[in-house]
Design an enzyme around this catalytic site. Structure first.
Site, PDB file in Angstrom:
ATOM      1  CG  ASP A   1      -1.891   1.118   1.237  1.00 27.42           C
ATOM      2  OD1 ASP A   1      -2.040   1.792   0.534  1.00 27.42           O
ATOM      3  OD2 ASP A   1      -3.040   0.927   2.096  1.00 27.42           O
ATOM      4  CG  LEU A   2       1.705   3.108  -3.540  1.00 27.98           C
ATOM      5  CD1 LEU A   2       1.319   4.057  -5.038  1.00 27.98           C
ATOM      6  CD2 LEU A   2       3.146   2.878  -3.734  1.00 27.98           C
TER       7      LEU A   2
ATOM      8  CE  LYS B   1       1.204  14.713 -21.900  1.00 26.30           C
ATOM      9  NZ  LYS B   1      -0.163  14.856 -21.416  1.00 26.30           N
TER      10      LYS B   1
ATOM     11  CG  HIS C   1       6.167  11.757 -24.758  1.00 25.65           C
ATOM     12  ND1 HIS C   1       5.124  11.834 -24.466  1.00 25.65           N
ATOM     13  CD2 HIS C   1       6.085  11.594 -26.177  1.00 25.65           C
ATOM     14  CE1 HIS C   1       4.450  11.733 -25.217  1.00 25.65           C
ATOM     15  NE2 HIS C   1       4.766  11.417 -26.420  1.00 25.65           N
TER      16      HIS C   1
ATOM     17  CD  GLU D   1      -3.778  12.718 -31.182  1.00 28.24           C
ATOM     18  OE1 GLU D   1      -2.927  12.292 -30.418  1.00 28.24           O
ATOM     19  OE2 GLU D   1      -5.062  13.100 -30.609  1.00 28.24           O
TER      20      GLU D   1
ATOM     21  CG  ASP E   1      -4.023  14.732 -23.962  1.00 31.98           C
ATOM     22  OD1 ASP E   1      -3.305  14.280 -23.068  1.00 31.98           O
ATOM     23  OD2 ASP E   1      -4.634  14.289 -25.000  1.00 31.98           O
TER      24      ASP E   1
ATOM     25  CG  HIS F   1       2.685  17.005 -26.056  1.00 35.50           C
ATOM     26  ND1 HIS F   1       3.623  16.466 -25.166  1.00 35.50           N
ATOM     27  CD2 HIS F   1       1.749  15.861 -26.438  1.00 35.50           C
ATOM     28  CE1 HIS F   1       3.135  15.425 -24.840  1.00 35.50           C
ATOM     29  NE2 HIS F   1       2.112  15.002 -25.381  1.00 35.50           N
TER      30      HIS F   1
ATOM     31  CE  LYS G   1      -7.578  12.287 -28.009  1.00 34.11           C
ATOM     32  NZ  LYS G   1      -6.525  11.787 -28.405  1.00 34.11           N
TER      33      LYS G   1
END
Length: 457
Positions: free
Chosen positions: A86-87, A139, A169, A207, A226, A231, A316
Site C-alpha cells: 500500500d503506497l 505529466k 516526452h 489525430e 492534454d 507538447h 481528435k
C-alpha cells in the site's frame, strides 16, 4: 548526486499502460547500449510476484516487436524485482529500501497519477532514500496553474528542484532536436526567424482517432490540458527561443524565457470543438462540454516576434495523424521581375509526427516564355521508425542526472499561465464531424487571407 550516475531504479506503476507501451522497450535499449546493469524494482499495490512483473515485461517487449530470447531482453528481465504494498503504508517504502540495500543513488520513476506524487515522496523520505537520489515524474504536472504550483511545493519538501525530472516526452523527440540543429547548425535560417521576415506561425496537431476507452480520463482533461499546455507550447518555443549563446546547456533557459513571453490567452482567442459521437463513449457525460479540438491565437511579447500572429490547432477524429509547424515568410517588398502570381509564400515547415522532416518552399520561374512563378519544396526527411524512442533518451538522461530533455519548474509554470484563463468553459464548444479538420469557427482566428495548412498522411 546531481551529476552522478544512478546505481538503481524503482518504478511506481510498473504494471501500468505506460510501462507496457514505453518503459520496458526503452530499458532494453539501455541494456543493449551497456548503460543499465543494476536492479530495477517495480512497485504495485497488487499482491503479485517477481515472476508476474517479468512476464509483464516480456509481453511489453513482444508487443514492441523485440525478441524476448535476445541477450539484452533476457538480461533486462533478470534485473527486475517486485515489491507489493500500500503506497499509504510506510512499511512498503521500508521493503523497497531493504531491497535496495547499500545502493544509494536511486532513480525513482513515478508512472502514477500526480495525486500520488506527494505521498510517494514522503514515503521515500521516511526511509531516508531521498538523499543522493532523484525522481522522474510523468505529466500532467498539475491540472491548472494553482495545482501545478502546489504540486511543486509538495515535491520540494523532499527533493530539490535539480533532483526533479518532469517528463514531457515530446522534449525527447528527434524532431524537436532537428529544429535545434536546423536553426543553429546553419547560418542561413535563424537570422530570418523574426518579425521582419516572418508573417505567420502555425502548428497543427491532428489525430485520426478518438478517445477510445479513455472517456473518463478525457472528461477530466480535454485537449487544452492534454496537448496544448505541454507538447504544443514546448514545440512552439523551440522556434521562438533565442540562440543559447552560452552553449546548448542553456537551451532550456532560452526556451523558458520564450514561454514566459507568451501572453495569457483570452476567451475570444480560443475556439473549442467536440467531435460528434464523443458523448457516446463510455465514461463521458451525456451533456459533456469537454473539448476534443482546440484552436488558439497566441501573441509573444518578445521584440523579436512583435506583431507576428501565432495560431495552433489540435484535435481528435481528424483526417490524418500528423503534426507540423509551419513558418510562413513575408513576400518580397517589390515584384522586381514582373512575375505573375507574385507573392507566393516562402515557407519553412517542420514535420514532428509521425516522422521527422523539414521542408523549405522556394519560388522560382516556371519554364516558358511568360514570367510566371512556381514553387518547389526542398525536403530533408527520415523514414518512420528510424527515430530513437523518446523514453530511451528520457530514462537514460535521468539515470545520468542530465536534465536537458526535461521540463523545468519555471517553464511548466509559464505554460500554465498561458492557458489558465481559458480552462473549462471559458469559450463555447462547437461540434464537428469525425474525419474533418474541426469546427469552421477555427478559421476566424487566422489572419485575413490565410488558410490552415492541412498536413498529409
Amino acid at each position: 548526486m546531481n551529476d552522478q550516475r544512478a546505481d538503481s531504479m524503482v518504478i511506481f506503476g510498473a504494471t501500468g499502460d505506460l510501462a507496457m507501451l514505453q518503459t520496458y522497450p526503452a530499458l532494453v535499449s539501455l541494456v543493449e547500449r551497456g548503460v543499465l546493469d543494476f536492479p530495477i524494482i517495480g512497485v504495485g499495490h497488487h499482491e503479485r510476484s517477481r515472476e508476474y512483473l517479468r512476464d509483464y515485461a516480456r509481453k511489453s517487449l513482444q508487443r514492441a516487436g523485440i525478441d524476448t530470447r535476445g541477450q539484452s531482453a533476457a538480461r533486462l528481465v533478470s534485473l527486475l524485482d517486485y515489491v507489493a504494498g500500500d503506497l499509504d503504508d510506510d512499511t512498503t517504502y521500508q521493503a523497497i529500501s531493504d531491497r535496495l540495500g547499500e545502493r544509494r543513488g536511486t532513480l525513482f520513476y513515478l508512472e502514477v497519477p500526480p495525486s500520488l506524487f506527494g505521498r510517494i515522496a514522503e514515503g521515500i523520505a521516511s526511509v531516508g532514500r531521498q538523499r543522493d537520489s532523484r525522481v522522474m515524474v510523468e505529466k500532467p504536472f498539475g491540472t491548472d496553474l494553482a495545482s501545478a504550483r502546489e504540486l511543486s511545493a509538495t515535491m520540494h519538501k523532499v527533493f530539490p528542484e535539480d533532483a526533479i525530472f518532469r517528463v514531457d516526452h515530446w522534449l525527447a523527440l528527434e524532431s524537436l532536436e532537428n529544429i535545434l540543429y536546423t536553426r543553429f547548425a546553419n547560418s542561413i535560417l535563424d537570422p530570418l526567424l523574426n518579425e521582419r521576415y516572418v508573417e505567420h506561425i502555425e502548428i497543427t496537431m491532428a489525430e485520426d482517432f478518438g478517445v477510445a476507452d479513455r472517456g473518463a480520463f478525457y472528461e477530466q482533461t480535454g485537449a487544452i490540458r492534454d496537448v496544448l499546455q505541454n507538447h504544443l507550447l514546448q514545440l512552439l518555443v523551440s522556434v521562438l527561443a533565442d540562440e543559447p549563446r552560452l552553449g546548448v546547456r542553456t537551451w532550456r533557459s532560452e526556451r523558458t524565457r520564450a514561454m514566459q513571453e507568451l501572453r495569457p490567452l483570452r476567451a475570444h482567442e480560443v475556439v473549442r470543438g467536440q467531435y460528434v459521437g464523443y458523448r457516446d463513449v463510455d465514461g463521458t457525460a451525456p451533456d459533456s462540454t469537454v473539448e476534443t479540438f482546440v484552436a488558439v491565437r497566441l501573441t509573444s511579447d518578445s521584440p523579436r516576434w512583435s506583431g507576428v500572429p501565432i495560431d495552433i490547432r489540435a484535435g481528435k477524429c481528424m483526417p490524418v495523424t500528423a503534426t507540423e509547424l509551419t513558418i510562413r515568410f513575408r513576400p518580397p517588398a517589390r515584384d522586381v521581375c514582373g512575375i505573375e502570381n507574385f507573392g507566393q509564400m516562402n515557407e519553412l515547415r517542420f514535420r514532428v509526427r509521425p516522422e521527422t522532416a523539414m521542408t523549405l518552399t522556394l519560388a522560382g520561374k516556371r519554364p516558358g516564355i511568360a514570367a510566371r512563378a512556381q514553387t518547389e519544396e526542398l525536403t530533408f526527411a527520415q523514414q518512420p521508425g528510424l527515430d530513437p524512442r523518446p523514453y530511451d533518451r528520457l530514462i537514460g538522461a535521468a539515470l545520468d542526472g542530465d536534465d536537458f530533455y526535461f521540463a523545468r519548474e519555471d517553464s511548466v509554470d509559464a505554460a500554465w499561465k498561458v492557458v489558465d484563463p481559458v480552462l473549462g468553459d471559458a469559450a463555447p464548444v462547437h461540434s464537428y464531424q469525425p474525419g474533418t479538420w474541426g469546427p469552421g469557427e477555427a478559421d476566424s482566428l487566422l489572419p485575413d487571407g490565410v488558410t490552415w495548412h492541412d498536413p498529409t498522411a
